[in-house]
Design a protein around this motif. Structure first.
Motif, PDB file in Angstrom:
ATOM      1  N   SER A  14     -17.145  34.962 -40.368  1.00 41.52           N
ATOM      2  CA  SER A  14     -16.168  35.535 -39.464  1.00 41.52           C
ATOM      3  C   SER A  14     -15.831  34.556 -38.337  1.00 41.52           C
ATOM      4  O   SER A  14     -15.345  33.465 -38.614  1.00 41.52           O
ATOM      5  CB  SER A  14     -16.662  36.886 -38.936  1.00 41.52           C
ATOM      6  N   GLN A  15     -16.104  34.914 -37.071  1.00 36.28           N
ATOM      7  CA  GLN A  15     -15.778  34.003 -35.977  1.00 36.28           C
ATOM      8  C   GLN A  15     -16.525  32.676 -36.129  1.00 36.28           C
ATOM      9  O   GLN A  15     -15.979  31.612 -35.824  1.00 36.28           O
ATOM     10  CB  GLN A  15     -16.126  34.622 -34.612  1.00 36.28           C
ATOM     11  N   GLY A  16     -17.759  32.722 -36.596  1.00 36.29           N
ATOM     12  CA  GLY A  16     -18.521  31.491 -36.832  1.00 36.29           C
ATOM     13  C   GLY A  16     -17.885  30.633 -37.905  1.00 36.29           C
ATOM     14  O   GLY A  16     -17.916  29.402 -37.840  1.00 36.29           O
ATOM     15  N   ALA A  17     -17.288  31.275 -38.901  1.00 34.48           N
ATOM     16  CA  ALA A  17     -16.588  30.545 -39.960  1.00 34.48           C
ATOM     17  C   ALA A  17     -15.315  29.899 -39.427  1.00 34.48           C
ATOM     18  O   ALA A  17     -14.962  28.787 -39.822  1.00 34.48           O
ATOM     19  CB  ALA A  17     -16.260  31.486 -41.117  1.00 34.48           C
ATOM     20  N   ILE A  44     -18.037  28.653 -45.737  1.00 37.01           N
ATOM     21  CA  ILE A  44     -17.190  29.516 -44.921  1.00 37.01           C
ATOM     22  C   ILE A  44     -17.116  30.903 -45.561  1.00 37.01           C
ATOM     23  O   ILE A  44     -16.628  31.041 -46.689  1.00 37.01           O
ATOM     24  CB  ILE A  44     -15.756  28.921 -44.826  1.00 37.01           C
ATOM     25  N   MET A  45     -17.561  31.931 -44.846  1.00 36.90           N
ATOM     26  CA  MET A  45     -17.462  33.311 -45.326  1.00 36.90           C
ATOM     27  C   MET A  45     -16.526  34.073 -44.400  1.00 36.90           C
ATOM     28  O   MET A  45     -16.755  34.114 -43.195  1.00 36.90           O
ATOM     29  CB  MET A  45     -18.837  33.990 -45.319  1.00 36.90           C
ATOM     30  N   ILE A  87     -15.997  31.761 -49.246  1.00 35.94           N
ATOM     31  CA  ILE A  87     -16.315  33.052 -49.853  1.00 35.94           C
ATOM     32  C   ILE A  87     -15.344  34.067 -49.270  1.00 35.94           C
ATOM     33  O   ILE A  87     -15.317  34.291 -48.053  1.00 35.94           O
ATOM     34  CB  ILE A  87     -17.785  33.426 -49.597  1.00 35.94           C
ATOM     35  N   ILE A  88     -14.520  34.648 -50.159  1.00 35.04           N
ATOM     36  CA  ILE A  88     -13.413  35.502 -49.731  1.00 35.04           C
ATOM     37  C   ILE A  88     -13.533  36.877 -50.375  1.00 35.04           C
ATOM     38  O   ILE A  88     -13.631  36.992 -51.596  1.00 35.04           O
ATOM     39  CB  ILE A  88     -12.057  34.852 -50.104  1.00 35.04           C
ATOM     40  N   GLY A  89     -13.505  37.911 -49.544  1.00 28.91           N
ATOM     41  CA  GLY A  89     -13.596  39.290 -50.027  1.00 28.91           C
ATOM     42  C   GLY A  89     -12.246  39.862 -50.384  1.00 28.91           C
ATOM     43  O   GLY A  89     -11.272  39.698 -49.633  1.00 28.91           O
ATOM     44  N   GLU A  90     -12.164  40.531 -51.506  1.00 33.83           N
ATOM     45  CA  GLU A  90     -10.914  41.148 -51.966  1.00 33.83           C
ATOM     46  C   GLU A  90     -10.383  42.152 -50.942  1.00 33.83           C
ATOM     47  O   GLU A  90      -9.182  42.250 -50.731  1.00 33.83           O
ATOM     48  CB  GLU A  90     -11.142  41.829 -53.323  1.00 33.83           C
ATOM     49  N   ALA A  91     -11.262  42.903 -50.296  1.00 31.19           N
ATOM     50  CA  ALA A  91     -10.850  43.937 -49.337  1.00 31.19           C
ATOM     51  C   ALA A  91     -11.035  43.483 -47.885  1.00 31.19           C
ATOM     52  O   ALA A  91     -10.965  44.301 -46.966  1.00 31.19           O
ATOM     53  CB  ALA A  91     -11.637  45.219 -49.597  1.00 31.19           C
ATOM     54  N   ASP A  92     -11.236  42.198 -47.656  1.00 29.93           N
ATOM     55  CA  ASP A  92     -11.445  41.673 -46.306  1.00 29.93           C
ATOM     56  C   ASP A  92     -10.117  41.616 -45.563  1.00 29.93           C
ATOM     57  O   ASP A  92      -9.111  41.143 -46.100  1.00 29.93           O
ATOM     58  CB  ASP A  92     -12.054  40.269 -46.395  1.00 29.93           C
ATOM     59  N   PHE A  93     -10.110  42.069 -44.314  1.00 32.75           N
ATOM     60  CA  PHE A  93      -8.878  41.996 -43.525  1.00 32.75           C
ATOM     61  C   PHE A  93      -8.486  40.545 -43.243  1.00 32.75           C
ATOM     62  O   PHE A  93      -7.338  40.262 -42.895  1.00 32.75           O
ATOM     63  CB  PHE A  93      -8.992  42.809 -42.225  1.00 32.75           C
ATOM     64  N   LEU A  94      -9.402  39.599 -43.414  1.00 34.17           N
ATOM     65  CA  LEU A  94      -9.096  38.174 -43.245  1.00 34.17           C
ATOM     66  C   LEU A  94      -8.797  37.470 -44.571  1.00 34.17           C
ATOM     67  O   LEU A  94      -8.706  36.250 -44.612  1.00 34.17           O
ATOM     68  CB  LEU A  94     -10.261  37.458 -42.545  1.00 34.17           C
ATOM     69  N   LYS A  95      -8.622  38.239 -45.641  1.00 29.00           N
ATOM     70  CA  LYS A  95      -8.391  37.628 -46.955  1.00 29.00           C
ATOM     71  C   LYS A  95      -7.200  36.669 -46.934  1.00 29.00           C
ATOM     72  O   LYS A  95      -7.304  35.528 -47.378  1.00 29.00           O
ATOM     73  CB  LYS A  95      -8.188  38.700 -48.026  1.00 29.00           C
ATOM     74  N   HIS A 117     -15.124  42.752 -45.304  1.00 28.62           N
ATOM     75  CA  HIS A 117     -15.575  41.793 -44.296  1.00 28.62           C
ATOM     76  C   HIS A 117     -17.085  41.914 -44.150  1.00 28.62           C
ATOM     77  O   HIS A 117     -17.601  42.564 -43.221  1.00 28.62           O
ATOM     78  CB  HIS A 117     -14.858  42.084 -42.981  1.00 28.62           C
ATOM     79  N   THR A 118     -17.789  41.306 -45.074  1.00 33.13           N
ATOM     80  CA  THR A 118     -19.242  41.416 -45.126  1.00 33.13           C
ATOM     81  C   THR A 118     -19.837  40.177 -45.780  1.00 33.13           C
ATOM     82  O   THR A 118     -19.128  39.427 -46.452  1.00 33.13           O
ATOM     83  CB  THR A 118     -19.647  42.686 -45.920  1.00 33.13           C
ATOM     84  N   ILE A 119     -21.127  39.976 -45.565  1.00 34.41           N
ATOM     85  CA  ILE A 119     -21.831  38.920 -46.286  1.00 34.41           C
ATOM     86  C   ILE A 119     -21.899  39.361 -47.742  1.00 34.41           C
ATOM     87  O   ILE A 119     -22.440  40.421 -48.049  1.00 34.41           O
ATOM     88  CB  ILE A 119     -23.250  38.698 -45.723  1.00 34.41           C
TER      89      ILE A 119
END
Length: 145
Positions: A14-17, A44-45, A87-95, A117-119
């Motif tokens: 997230s912010q660290g990425a 980068i996650m 690493i990109i999540g299908e349902a991540d708001f940052l996708k 938005h999760t590990i």
């Protein structure tokens, strides 16, 4: 604040990425991590470009009420040549911004996962990709020694 090193690579969520993704370019331009060796790899996650990805007007970026920090102005001015795993999540708001970030890297490796938005818990394919990336980094380091 990063005071000591050296660091072989950075892992961020997230912010660290977002910060981790910008640091190799900032280091290249001499505005960050100037007293430690070059960053050798990134993981980068749920990442994005620092400050946003689309310049609109007045030095501001779409999706950000603040402009790009001056210290990071050139972080993505050229392709980041640091090996990177995204690493990109299908349902991540940052996708969407995570996908846009890929354009800034030379040969980025990508692991997709079905969550938000999760590990991520890696499936067999993702784990194989992760291990392959780590082996590549180990080979690069051995060649440099």
């Amino acid at each position: 604040m990063i005071k000591h090193g050296p660091f072989d690579g950075l892992l961020g969520f997230s912010q660290g990425a977002i910060i981790s993704a910008a640091l190799p370019g900032m280091q290249l331009h001499g505005v960050a991590l100037t007293k430690v060796p070059k960053i050798k790899f990134l993981i980068i996650m749920s990442g994005a470009k620092l400050g946003g990805s689309k310049l609109i007007s007045g030095g501001r970026f779409e999706g950000s009420k603040f402009g790009l920090p001056k210290i990071a102005a050139n972080a993505f001015s050229s392709t980041v040549k640091c090996p990177s795993l995204h690493i990109i999540g299908e349902a991540d708001f940052l996708k969407e911004t995570g996908i846009e970030l890929l354009e800034s890297f030379e040969e980025p490796v990508v692991i997709d996962h079905p969550k938000g938005h999760t590990i991520a818990r890696l499936d067999e394919k993702g784990l194989k990709t992760m291990l392959s990336f780590i082996e590549k980094i180990k080979e690069i380091q051995l060649q440099q020694e």
